[in-house]
Motif scaffolding. Structure first.
Motif, PDB file in Angstrom:
ATOM      1  N   LEU A   1      -4.821  10.924  -7.103  1.00  0.00           N
ATOM      2  CA  LEU A   1      -3.590  10.777  -6.107  1.00  0.00           C
ATOM      3  C   LEU A   1      -2.322  10.571  -6.980  1.00  0.00           C
ATOM      4  O   LEU A   1      -1.482   9.861  -6.786  1.00  0.00           O
TER       5      LEU A   1
ATOM      6  N   ASP B   1      -6.071  12.507   2.617  1.00  0.00           N
ATOM      7  CA  ASP B   1      -7.413  12.596   2.117  1.00  0.00           C
ATOM      8  C   ASP B   1      -7.866  13.934   2.695  1.00  0.00           C
ATOM      9  O   ASP B   1      -8.074  13.930   4.145  1.00  0.00           O
TER      10      ASP B   1
ATOM     11  N   GLN C   1      -3.644   3.451   0.273  1.00  0.00           N
ATOM     12  CA  GLN C   1      -4.050   3.033  -1.113  1.00  0.00           C
ATOM     13  C   GLN C   1      -3.397   1.915  -1.544  1.00  0.00           C
ATOM     14  O   GLN C   1      -2.279   1.809  -1.601  1.00  0.00           O
TER      15      GLN C   1
ATOM     16  N   LYS D   1      -6.957  15.831  -2.132  1.00  0.00           N
ATOM     17  CA  LYS D   1      -6.006  14.547  -1.769  1.00  0.00           C
ATOM     18  C   LYS D   1      -4.597  14.682  -2.358  1.00  0.00           C
ATOM     19  O   LYS D   1      -4.551  15.550  -3.280  1.00  0.00           O
TER      20      LYS D   1
ATOM     21  N   PRO E   1      -0.836  12.220  -2.485  1.00  0.00           N
ATOM     22  CA  PRO E   1      -0.110  10.930  -2.207  1.00  0.00           C
ATOM     23  C   PRO E   1       0.948  11.289  -1.174  1.00  0.00           C
ATOM     24  O   PRO E   1       1.835  10.286  -0.867  1.00  0.00           O
TER      25      PRO E   1
ATOM     26  N   VAL F   1      -1.506   7.783   1.824  1.00  0.00           N
ATOM     27  CA  VAL F   1      -1.900   8.977   1.221  1.00  0.00           C
ATOM     28  C   VAL F   1      -2.853   9.770   2.247  1.00  0.00           C
ATOM     29  O   VAL F   1      -3.261   9.412   3.319  1.00  0.00           O
TER      30      VAL F   1
ATOM     31  N   ASN G   1      -5.504   6.024 -10.267  1.00  0.00           N
ATOM     32  CA  ASN G   1      -6.200   6.969  -9.474  1.00  0.00           C
ATOM     33  C   ASN G   1      -5.621   8.304  -9.581  1.00  0.00           C
ATOM     34  O   ASN G   1      -4.683   9.047  -8.959  1.00  0.00           O
TER      35      ASN G   1
ATOM     36  N   TYR H   1       0.730  -1.291   0.046  1.00  0.00           N
ATOM     37  CA  TYR H   1       0.123  -0.136   0.114  1.00  0.00           C
ATOM     38  C   TYR H   1       1.089   1.140  -0.073  1.00  0.00           C
ATOM     39  O   TYR H   1       1.979   1.090   0.381  1.00  0.00           O
TER      40      TYR H   1
ATOM     41  N   ASP I   1      -4.338   0.447  -7.150  1.00  0.00           N
ATOM     42  CA  ASP I   1      -4.907   1.746  -7.497  1.00  0.00           C
ATOM     43  C   ASP I   1      -4.089   2.927  -7.900  1.00  0.00           C
ATOM     44  O   ASP I   1      -4.540   3.757  -8.402  1.00  0.00           O
ATOM     45  N   VAL I   2      -2.643   2.593  -7.493  1.00  0.00           N
ATOM     46  CA  VAL I   2      -1.779   3.836  -7.895  1.00  0.00           C
ATOM     47  C   VAL I   2      -1.888   4.172  -9.304  1.00  0.00           C
ATOM     48  O   VAL I   2      -1.922   5.568  -9.616  1.00  0.00           O
TER      49      VAL I   2
END
Length: 802
Positions: free
Chosen positions: A279, A63, A268, A68, A70, A61, A276, A58, A272-273
Motif C-alpha cells: 500500500l 483491496d 489501514q 491493493k 492506497p 485503502v 506496508n 486510519y 501500518d502506513v
C-alpha cells in the motif's frame, strides 16, 4: 582484582596478535551488522508517532482482486462526509497530477518572474488534514484558509524558498502559479513537521478547487469506478468507535454508489502506513526481519569462530592455567579471567565497529532509509543501550564455553603433558565448523538463485517492445487544454532517427496503480470488473509493438469512444476465442463502448505480478507521457536525443528536458532484488571468510595434536601428498556433511522467496552443485595450505622430544 584481569587480558592479546585480529574481524562484522540494522529498525519505528490519538487514525485503502492500492475513488470523500457517523475528522489528500511541475512566482512588470522547476509534494486538501497531521500555524486562519477556490497553504521551508525575504505573515496574499495554469493565492503558512512522517506534502491547494472548477473531469469527481493511488483519504475515528463499524459504513456507501463492485475498502491503521509496501509503504517488514536474521547469523559466525580459536589454542594456555591453579587460583577466578578477556576483546571490537558504521552506511546506501546517518548512532541513547546490551550478550555467548573448558584443566596433567588440550570438545568444534559452512553455503546458493531470477526477469519477453524506447513527462493539462504537447509530438515525429511517437498516460508496465471499472451486460450476463487501464492516441500500439489477436486499433478521438481489451479480460468475460469479443459492448465511464480489438497479454508491472485484465482507450487530450520509439541502431540515439532536446526547448523553453529509457525503468522494478543480491554476496563473502578462519583454527589444532604422528609417518616413508590427503579426508567429510545439511535449507528458503514472483526461474540442480563445489574448493585450499606446511616440517624437530 578487575584491573589485574584487564591487564592480563591485554598482555595475552599483545602476545597473540594474529589470533586476536582474527577474532576481532569475525566479531566486528556481526556487531556492525547488528548495530546498523537496529538503527534502521529504531529509525523506521519512529515514523508517524507524533500525531495525537494516532491509534484512532486510519487511511482508507482499496483491496482489489489480486491488487491493493492506497487510493480511493474521488467522489467517495464527499459521500463519506455526508453518509457516515462515528468519524471525528475526514481528510482527503489528492496529489496534484503534475509531473515535472513548474512553480512561477509573479514579480510584476518591473522584474522577471521567479521560476522553480521540478517541484513536488503538492496536494489538494482541506482543514481536516491539519486536524490529523498537526502542523503549527504561523500565519492565516485554519478555519478559513481552505474555504475559497485556488487557496494555498505552504509549509515554512517552502514559503522561505519561494519568498526568501518575507515573514510568514507577509507571504499571505502572494500569488503562486503551478504549471502555468493553476493560479493560487497564499492564505496560510504552517511550520514544518519536526517529527518523521510519511506525509511529506509541503504545498496544499484548497480541495474545493478540484470539485468546483475544470479539474472535475481530470480528477473524475463523478467516477466511482476509477481509482488512482495518488488520491488518498485519512480519517480519525471518535473514541470508542470500532474500525469494523466504520468499515461497514464504507461498504454500504460503495454498495449504493458502485453496485456489484468486487473490491473491498478497508481502514489501514496509521502505524501500518510506513510498513506496508503493498500500500505504498517505504519499508517491507520481511526485509527488516531478514536483515535481523542475517545479523544474528553473522554474530553467531563470529562467536563460533571465537570458540573454535580459543579451544584450538588451549594447548598454548595449558601451562599458564596449571601454574595459576598451583599458585592458588580457583576455577571461578579463572572463568572470570577468561570472560574478562572476552569482554575486553568484544568492547574494543565494538568501538572499532562504531568507526565502521559511517563507511558501511555509504556502502549499503541502497538499504538505508532516507534521513538515517551516522549522527543517529552518536546522538541516540537507545542505540547506545542496545550496543552495551549486545556487548554483554556477545561476551557471554562467545566466552562462556571456552572459559569453562580452559578452567577445567587439571594442574598435574597440564604441567606434565605439554600438549594438553581440550580434546574432549573436538566433536563440538567439528559441529560448529559444520554449522559455519552450512550458513556459508546457504548464502552462496541464495546469491546464485537471486541472480538467476534477476536474469530471468530482465530477459523475459514482457509482451511489448522495451528496448530503444524513451519516456518523458510533459506538463499536465490542469483545467484548460494545452496545445503545446501536440506541437511537440509532431516535431518529434519529424525527426528521422525516431520511428514512432505516442502521447498518453503510462507505459505498458510501470510501478503504480491505474484501475477503472467496466461492466459487461449482454447475453444474459452482468459482469462488473476492476481492470487496469492505459490511454493515449492511436500510435501507442505501434510504438510498443503490442500485437492484436483480433479486431483493429481504436480510431482517433479526444475522448473514449472505442475500447481495446487484453486477452485476460476477454477470458474473464467468458470469451474462449479473442474474435468473439469483437463488437461486444462494455459500460465504461457511464457510456456503452464497443470492443474493437483484443490485445495479446503483456506484463503491466514486474514479474512479481500476474497479468491482470486491462483496457486501452483514446484520451490524448489528457496525456502527460510522451512515448518515443527510436531507431534500433544505437549509433543514432545520441543524435535523436539531441534533436528531441532542441524540440523540447522550442516548446518549453523554461523547463528542463528529463527523459528515461524504458528498459532502465523496468530494471528499477527489481531494485530491491538487486540490493538483496548485493547483500547476500557480501554476506556470503563474509561467511566464507569467517568459516575458513574457523576451519584454519581447527587445522592448527589438529596438526598441533598430530605433530608427532606426522613426524613418524614421514620417517616411515610417507610423502607430503599422502600426509596432506590424510588430513584433508577428515575435513572433506565435514564439508560434505555441511553441504548435505545446507541443500534442503537453501532449497526451502529460495523456493519460498521465488513464490513472491508470479513468473520465476526454476530451481536447477546445478545451482546447488555449483554452490557446494565452490565452498568445498575454497575451504580445502585453505586446509591444504596449512596441512602442507605441517607435512613439510622436519620430522627431527617433532620427534626430538621423544
Amino acid at each position: 582484582m578487575l584491573k589485574n584481569y584487564i591487564l592480563t587480558a591485554l598482555r595475552y592479546f599483545r602476545n597473540n596478535k594474529v589470533t586476536t585480529l582474527i577474532n576481532m574481524l569475525g566479531l566486528s562484522v556481526g556487531i556492525s551488522a547488528a548495530l546498523i540494522i537496529f538503527m534502521m529498525i529504531h529509525f523506521d519505528r519512529s515514523f508517524d508517532r507524533f500525531e495525537p490519538a494516532r491509534e484512532r487514525i486510519y487511511r482508507v485503502v482499496t483491496d482489489g482482486d489480486g491488487w491493493k492500492t492506497p487510493g480511493i475513488p474521488v467522489p467517495f470523500a464527499q459521500a463519506l462526509k455526508q453518509n457516515s457517523s462515528g468519524i471525528e475528522t475526514i481528510a482527503p489528500l489528492f496529489d496534484l497530477n503534475g509531473w515535472n511541475t513548474k512553480v512561477t512566482i509573479p514579480q510584476g512588470s518591473s522584474s522577471p518572474d521567479k521560476v522553480f522547476k521540478k517541484q513536488s509534494n503538492i496536494a489538494f486538501a482541506d482543514a481536516g488534514y491539519f486536524d490529523i497531521i498537526p502542523h503549527k500555524w504561523l500565519s492565516g486562519k485554519p478555519a478559513t484558509a481552505f474555504n475559497g477556490l485556488y487557496n494555498l497553504v505552504l509549509t515554512q521551508s517552502t514559503a522561505k524558498t519561494y519568498f526568501p525575504n518575507l515573514t510568514p505573515g507577509q507571504v499571505v496574499g502572494k500569488v503562486v502559479i503551478f504549471s502555468d495554469t493553476l493560479r493560487t493565492t497564499v492564505t496560510g503558512v504552517v511550520a514544518d513537521l519536526e517529527a518523521k512522517s510519511d506525509f511529506k506534502e509541503n504545498s496544499f491547494i484548497s480541495l474545493n478547487t478540484v470539485y468546483q472548477t475544470g479539474l472535475k473531469k481530470a480528477y473524475q469527481t463523478e467516477q466511482w469506478g476509477s481509482i488512482n493511488s495518488a488520491n488518498q483519504l485519512l480519517v480519525k475515528l471518535l473514541p470508542n468507535v470500532s474500525k469494523a463499524t466504520v468499515e461497514h459504513q464504507i461498504a454500504s456507501i460503495f454498495k449504493l454508489n458502485a453496485k456489484n463492485e468486487k473490491s473491498k475498502h478497508l481502514l489501514q491503521p496509521l502505524a501500518d502506513v510506513h510498513f506496508n509496501p503493498d500500500l505504498g509503504g517505504s519499508v517491507d517488514p520481511s526485509v527488516i526481519r531478514n536483515l535481523a536474521i542475517l545479523a544474528i547469523f553473522l554474530i553467531l559466525l563470529g562467536a563460533i569462530n571465537f570458540v573454535n580459536l580459543s579451544t584450538a589454542h588451549a594447548s598454548e594456555r595449558a601451562k599458564e592455567i596449571g601454574i595459576r591453579k598451583t599458585l592458588g587460583s580457583d576455577r571461578k577466578q579463572l572463568i572470570f579471567q577468561f570472560l574478562t578477556e572476552t569482554f575486553v576483546l568484544t568492547f574494543v571490537t565494538a568501538v572499532f565497529s562504531c568507526g565502521l558504521v559511517p563507511l558501511l552506511l555509504k556502502v549499503f546506501s541502497g538499504f538505508i532509509p532516507d534521513g538515517l546517518s551516522a549522527s543517529y548512532l552518536f546522538g541516540n541513547p537507545g542505540v547506545w543501550l542496545f550496543l552495551l546490551a549486545l556487548i554483554a550478550l556477545l561476551s557471554l555467548v562467545a566466552g562462556l564455553y571456552p572459559a569453562f573448558v580452559l578452567s577445567a584443566f587439571k594442574p598435574v596433567k597440564v604441567l606434565k603433558d605439554k600438549q594438553m588440550s581440550a580434546s574432549g570438545s573436538a566433536w563440538l568444534r567439528k559441529s560448529l565448523i559444520v554449522s559455519q559452512f552450512v550458513i556459508a553455503q546457504v548464502f552462496v546458493i541464495g546469491v546464485l538463485v537471486v541472480n538467476k531470477q534477476l536474469h530471468f526477469a530482465k530477459e523475459k519477453n514482457m509482451g511489448f517492445r522495451k528496448d530503444a524506447i524513451i519516456n518523458f513527462y510533459v506538463p499536465f493539462d490542469l483545467d484548460k487544454p494545452n496545445a503545446k504537447k501536440q506541437v511537440l509530438k509532431q516535431e518529434l515525429a519529424d525527426i528521422p532517427e525516431i520511428q514512432a511517437v505516442s502521447l498518453g498516460n503510462q507505459s505498458p508496465a510501470f510501478n503504480g496503480t491505474m484501475t477503472t471499472e467496466v461492466n459487461y451486460k449482454q447475453k444474459g450476463k452482468d459482469i462488473k470488473l476492476d481492470v487496469a487501464s492505459r490511454s493515449g492516441d492511436t500510435a501507442y500500439l505501434n510504438v510498443y509493438k503490442i500485437k492484436l489477436l483480433a479486431g483493429r486499433n481504436i480510431m482517433a478521438s479526444d475522448t473514449a469512444s472505442e475500447l481495446l481489451i487484453n486477452e485476460t479480460l476477454a477470458k474473464q468475460i467468458g470469451f474462449n476465442q479473442p474474435a468473439e469479443a469483437i463488437g461486444q459492448f462494455l459500460q465504461f465511464n457511464g457510456n456503452q463502448l464497443p470492443v474493437v480489438g483484443v490485445m495479446k497479454d503483456f506484463n503491466q508491472a514486474s514479474v512479481r505480478s500476474v497479468v491482470t485484465p486491462l483496457i486501452y482507450f483514446s484520451a490524448p487530450k489528457f496525456g502527460y507521457v510522451m512515448h518515443v520509439a527510436l531507431q534500433q541502431d544505437p549509433a543514432t540515439w545520441n543524435r535523436a536525443i539531441a534533436k528531441m532536446t532542441t524540440a523540447w526547448k522550442n516548446t518549453y523553453p523554461d523547463m528542463d528536458f528529463d527523459y528515461a529509457f524504458l528498459d532502465k525503468n523496468i530494471e528499477k522494478f527489481y531494485k530491491e532484488d538487486q540490493q538483496l543480491s548485493l547483500l547476500l554476496s557480501w554476506s556470503a563473502g563474509v561467511a566464507i571468510l569467517i568459516s575458513c578462519l574457523g576451519m584454519l583454527g581447527l587445522v592448527i589444532f589438529m596438526t598441533n595434536r598430530r605433530v608427532k604422528e606426522i613426524g613418524v609417518r614421514k620417517v616411515l616413508g610417507a610423502s607430503v601428498a599422502q600426509i596432506v590427503g590424510l588430513l584433508l579426508a577428515e575435513f572433506t567429510k565435514l564439508l560434505l556433511l555441511a553441504f548435505m545439511v545446507a541443500v534442503p535449507i537453501a532449497w526451502w528458503q529460495t523456493n519460498k522467496w521465488l513464490q513472491n514472483f508470479a513468473y520465476h526461474t526454476p530451481l536447477s540442480w546445478w545451482i546447488f552443485a555449483a554452490g557446494g563445489t565452490f565452498i568445498i574448493a575454497v575451504a580445502l585450499i585453505i586446509v591444504s595450505i596449512r596441512a602442507g606446511k605441517a607435512a613439510m616440517a622436519n620430522p627431527a624437530d617433532s620427534l626430538r622430544a621423544e
